[in-house]
Design a protein around this motif. Structure first.
Motif, PDB file in Angstrom:
ATOM      1  N   MET A  45       0.938  -1.164  -0.096  1.00  0.00           N
ATOM      2  CA  MET A  45       0.161   0.094  -0.016  1.00  0.00           C
ATOM      3  C   MET A  45       0.774   1.197  -0.134  1.00  0.00           C
ATOM      4  O   MET A  45       0.371   2.301  -0.722  1.00  0.00           O
ATOM      5  N   MET A  46       1.927   1.221   0.817  1.00  0.00           N
ATOM      6  CA  MET A  46       2.754   2.332   0.578  1.00  0.00           C
ATOM      7  C   MET A  46       3.424   2.703  -0.730  1.00  0.00           C
ATOM      8  O   MET A  46       3.440   3.808  -0.985  1.00  0.00           O
ATOM      9  N   ILE A  47       3.913   1.633  -1.248  1.00  0.00           N
ATOM     10  CA  ILE A  47       4.564   1.790  -2.702  1.00  0.00           C
ATOM     11  C   ILE A  47       3.538   2.167  -3.750  1.00  0.00           C
ATOM     12  O   ILE A  47       3.845   2.946  -4.614  1.00  0.00           O
ATOM     13  N   THR A  48       2.325   1.876  -3.392  1.00  0.00           N
ATOM     14  CA  THR A  48       1.059   2.295  -4.230  1.00  0.00           C
ATOM     15  C   THR A  48       0.984   3.807  -4.001  1.00  0.00           C
ATOM     16  O   THR A  48       0.708   4.308  -5.273  1.00  0.00           O
ATOM     17  N   GLY A  49       0.803   4.148  -2.904  1.00  0.00           N
ATOM     18  CA  GLY A  49       0.481   5.505  -2.670  1.00  0.00           C
ATOM     19  C   GLY A  49       1.818   6.325  -3.257  1.00  0.00           C
ATOM     20  O   GLY A  49       1.713   7.269  -3.754  1.00  0.00           O
ATOM     21  N   PHE A  67      -0.759  14.146  -2.670  1.00  0.00           N
ATOM     22  CA  PHE A  67      -0.884  13.310  -1.428  1.00  0.00           C
ATOM     23  C   PHE A  67      -2.216  12.873  -1.455  1.00  0.00           C
ATOM     24  O   PHE A  67      -2.699  11.722  -0.686  1.00  0.00           O
ATOM     25  N   ILE A  68      -3.457  13.483  -1.626  1.00  0.00           N
ATOM     26  CA  ILE A  68      -4.819  13.093  -1.813  1.00  0.00           C
ATOM     27  C   ILE A  68      -4.899  11.799  -2.724  1.00  0.00           C
ATOM     28  O   ILE A  68      -5.421  11.013  -2.357  1.00  0.00           O
ATOM     29  N   ALA A  69      -4.070  11.970  -3.965  1.00  0.00           N
ATOM     30  CA  ALA A  69      -4.210  10.439  -4.599  1.00  0.00           C
ATOM     31  C   ALA A  69      -3.700   9.363  -4.337  1.00  0.00           C
ATOM     32  O   ALA A  69      -4.033   8.193  -4.193  1.00  0.00           O
ATOM     33  N   ALA A  70      -2.578   9.708  -3.234  1.00  0.00           N
ATOM     34  CA  ALA A  70      -1.731   8.562  -2.636  1.00  0.00           C
ATOM     35  C   ALA A  70      -2.732   8.107  -1.602  1.00  0.00           C
ATOM     36  O   ALA A  70      -2.766   6.680  -1.530  1.00  0.00           O
ATOM     37  N   ALA A  71      -3.468   8.741  -0.915  1.00  0.00           N
ATOM     38  CA  ALA A  71      -4.469   8.160   0.402  1.00  0.00           C
ATOM     39  C   ALA A  71      -5.421   7.511  -0.504  1.00  0.00           C
ATOM     40  O   ALA A  71      -5.893   6.467  -0.020  1.00  0.00           O
ATOM     41  N   LEU A  72      -6.075   8.035  -1.469  1.00  0.00           N
ATOM     42  CA  LEU A  72      -6.803   7.143  -2.324  1.00  0.00           C
ATOM     43  C   LEU A  72      -6.464   5.756  -3.127  1.00  0.00           C
ATOM     44  O   LEU A  72      -7.086   4.799  -2.907  1.00  0.00           O
ATOM     45  N   GLY A  73      -5.066   5.996  -3.304  1.00  0.00           N
ATOM     46  CA  GLY A  73      -4.855   4.998  -4.209  1.00  0.00           C
ATOM     47  C   GLY A  73      -4.269   3.636  -3.077  1.00  0.00           C
ATOM     48  O   GLY A  73      -4.674   2.667  -3.219  1.00  0.00           O
ATOM     49  N   GLY A  74      -3.850   4.123  -1.804  1.00  0.00           N
ATOM     50  CA  GLY A  74      -3.669   3.108  -1.014  1.00  0.00           C
ATOM     51  C   GLY A  74      -4.766   2.476  -0.161  1.00  0.00           C
ATOM     52  O   GLY A  74      -4.868   1.098  -0.081  1.00  0.00           O
ATOM     53  N   ALA A  75      -5.985   3.302  -0.106  1.00  0.00           N
ATOM     54  CA  ALA A  75      -7.180   2.889   0.277  1.00  0.00           C
ATOM     55  C   ALA A  75      -7.842   1.952  -0.511  1.00  0.00           C
ATOM     56  O   ALA A  75      -8.544   1.084  -0.023  1.00  0.00           O
ATOM     57  N   LEU A  76      -7.831   2.420  -1.870  1.00  0.00           N
ATOM     58  CA  LEU A  76      -8.314   1.338  -2.793  1.00  0.00           C
ATOM     59  C   LEU A  76      -7.778   0.139  -2.635  1.00  0.00           C
ATOM     60  O   LEU A  76      -8.536  -1.022  -2.876  1.00  0.00           O
ATOM     61  N   LEU A  77      -6.596   0.245  -2.655  1.00  0.00           N
ATOM     62  CA  LEU A  77      -5.719  -1.305  -2.721  1.00  0.00           C
ATOM     63  C   LEU A  77      -6.120  -1.812  -1.482  1.00  0.00           C
ATOM     64  O   LEU A  77      -6.273  -3.332  -1.478  1.00  0.00           O
ATOM     65  N   ALA A 200      -5.235   4.397   3.633  1.00  0.00           N
ATOM     66  CA  ALA A 200      -4.753   5.569   3.333  1.00  0.00           C
ATOM     67  C   ALA A 200      -3.747   6.244   3.802  1.00  0.00           C
ATOM     68  O   ALA A 200      -2.824   6.967   3.335  1.00  0.00           O
ATOM     69  N   MET A 201      -3.419   5.795   5.093  1.00  0.00           N
ATOM     70  CA  MET A 201      -2.097   6.308   5.962  1.00  0.00           C
ATOM     71  C   MET A 201      -1.082   5.597   5.302  1.00  0.00           C
ATOM     72  O   MET A 201       0.135   6.497   5.229  1.00  0.00           O
ATOM     73  N   ALA A 202      -1.064   4.474   4.849  1.00  0.00           N
ATOM     74  CA  ALA A 202       0.135   3.916   4.257  1.00  0.00           C
ATOM     75  C   ALA A 202       0.333   4.691   2.950  1.00  0.00           C
ATOM     76  O   ALA A 202       1.316   4.911   2.506  1.00  0.00           O
ATOM     77  N   GLY A 203      -0.620   4.776   2.351  1.00  0.00           N
ATOM     78  CA  GLY A 203      -0.574   5.624   0.948  1.00  0.00           C
ATOM     79  C   GLY A 203       0.150   6.989   1.296  1.00  0.00           C
ATOM     80  O   GLY A 203       1.051   7.362   0.507  1.00  0.00           O
ATOM     81  N   LEU A 204      -0.288   7.570   1.987  1.00  0.00           N
ATOM     82  CA  LEU A 204       0.390   9.009   2.543  1.00  0.00           C
ATOM     83  C   LEU A 204       1.799   8.782   3.005  1.00  0.00           C
ATOM     84  O   LEU A 204       2.837   9.822   2.365  1.00  0.00           O
ATOM     85  N   GLY A 205       2.105   7.777   3.633  1.00  0.00           N
ATOM     86  CA  GLY A 205       3.287   7.661   3.890  1.00  0.00           C
ATOM     87  C   GLY A 205       4.359   7.344   2.997  1.00  0.00           C
ATOM     88  O   GLY A 205       5.380   7.856   2.701  1.00  0.00           O
ATOM     89  N   GLY A 206       3.839   6.694   1.763  1.00  0.00           N
ATOM     90  CA  GLY A 206       4.478   6.026   0.580  1.00  0.00           C
ATOM     91  C   GLY A 206       4.700   7.448  -0.249  1.00  0.00           C
ATOM     92  O   GLY A 206       5.898   7.814  -0.749  1.00  0.00           O
TER      93      GLY A 206
END
Length: 308
Positions: A45-49, A67-77, A200-206
């Motif tokens: 999820m991090m690398i996807t974000g 960052f918004i897209a990253a949170a959405l990407g991590g959440a979707l995965l 979402a949090m993992a996506g933001l971290g990524g």
């Protein structure tokens, strides 16, 4: 303040930056695990974000949208993991590992045309007056917004879990999902929401890694940080304030080994690069030995819930 050739103020400021992606991912996983779900897909999820945030930031010129897209990407995965474990009742451990492998592959595919491209810069927030305080101004008050948002997230997660009805329900689901279901709580819905928050949090971290920490895109850019975040959740005994301590501890080890390399320390580079992961293993072994195998985690952690 100098220690040899190392500037302590710069070292501590760099520590806060290096710790932010670990802190964001570990906070998200703490919420997930407090609901009784073990998601080993944090790295995926991090690398996807990271790749989603990088692509959107480059294409729009806006790090905020990135960052918004990253949170959405991590959440979707993470919803794929939720589908497997909460709907089809698949085992959580292999599902999480599959999520990591799938996320790494997806990120490599999406990011292949963005290697070598520089993303738009993320501005620092220089806090008036406070930034001019000797030493502490440079260490604490000259960072980007995500550093401060990550600290705010620690407070919010702690307060929600400890003092709100939503936090009580989530903890009840994690401790005894059968009893929570009997009381009328929607166990699967609670867990799906927790999984989405963790994603979402993992996506933001990524995204923080690809847009701030290492402002570029390369395959494998997260470099195992997701696994360190998972270890920190255990190290912190599933408590948000301790997650902050753990993230800053391991972030500090990462920064220190980079500074030692730059200072020409007579230690093999490979050993220095391994140090964060070696420290993770050592800490987990010590905790395991002291608790004699009882990690005091949520009682339902990793167990499948089947409504009757």
């Amino acid at each position: 303040m100098m220690f040899g050739s190392i500037d302590i103020a710069v070292l501590l400021a760099s520590l806060m930056v290096a710790s932010t992606p670990i802190l964001l991912a570990a906070l998200g996983e703490t919420v997930v695990e407090r609901s009784g779900v073990l998601n080993l897909g944090v790295e995926g999820m991090m690398i996807t974000g990271a790749v989603c945030g990088f692509i959107v930031a480059v294409e729009t010129g806006s790090p905020t949208l990135g960052f918004i897209a990253a949170a959405l990407g991590g959440a979707l995965l993470s919803m794929l993991f939720a589908l497997l474990t909460q709907v089809f009742l698949a085992s959580q451990v292999p599902s999480g590992l599959a999520l990591t492998l799938g996320g790494i592959g997806l990120a490599s595919l999406l990011g292949q045309n963005y290697v070598g491209i520089k993303p738009p810069s993320v501005s620092d927030l220089h806090i008036p007056l406070l930034e001019h305080i000797p030493f502490f101004g440079q260490v604490l008050f000259q960072h980007d917004a995500m550093v401060y948002l990550s600290l705010l997230a620690v407070v919010l997660v702690w307060a929600v879990l400890k003092y709100t009805r939503a936090g009580l329900i989530l903890r009840a689901v994690g401790e005894n999902h059968t009893a929570a279901h009997a009381l009328g709580y929607k166990v699967r819905l609670v867990r799906v929401l927790a999984i989405g928050f963790g994603g979402a949090m993992a996506g933001l971290g990524g995204a923080y890694i690809s847009l701030v920490r290492v402002p570029q895109w390369t395959d494998g850019i997260t470099a195992g940080i997701g696994w360190i975040a998972l270890a920190i959740v255990v190290f912190a005994s599933w408590r948000a304030p301790r997650v902050l301590i753990g993230a800053y501890l391991f972030g500090g080890i990462t920064v220190l080994q980079l500074n030692l390399q730059a200072a020409g320390a007579k230690v093999p580079v490979e050993l220095l690069s391994m140090s964060p992961f070696l420290a993770t293993i050592v800490v987990l072994v010590i905790i395991s030995a002291r608790t004699k195998g009882a990690m005091n985690g949520p009682a339902m952690l990793g167990r499948i819930f089947e409504a009757h």
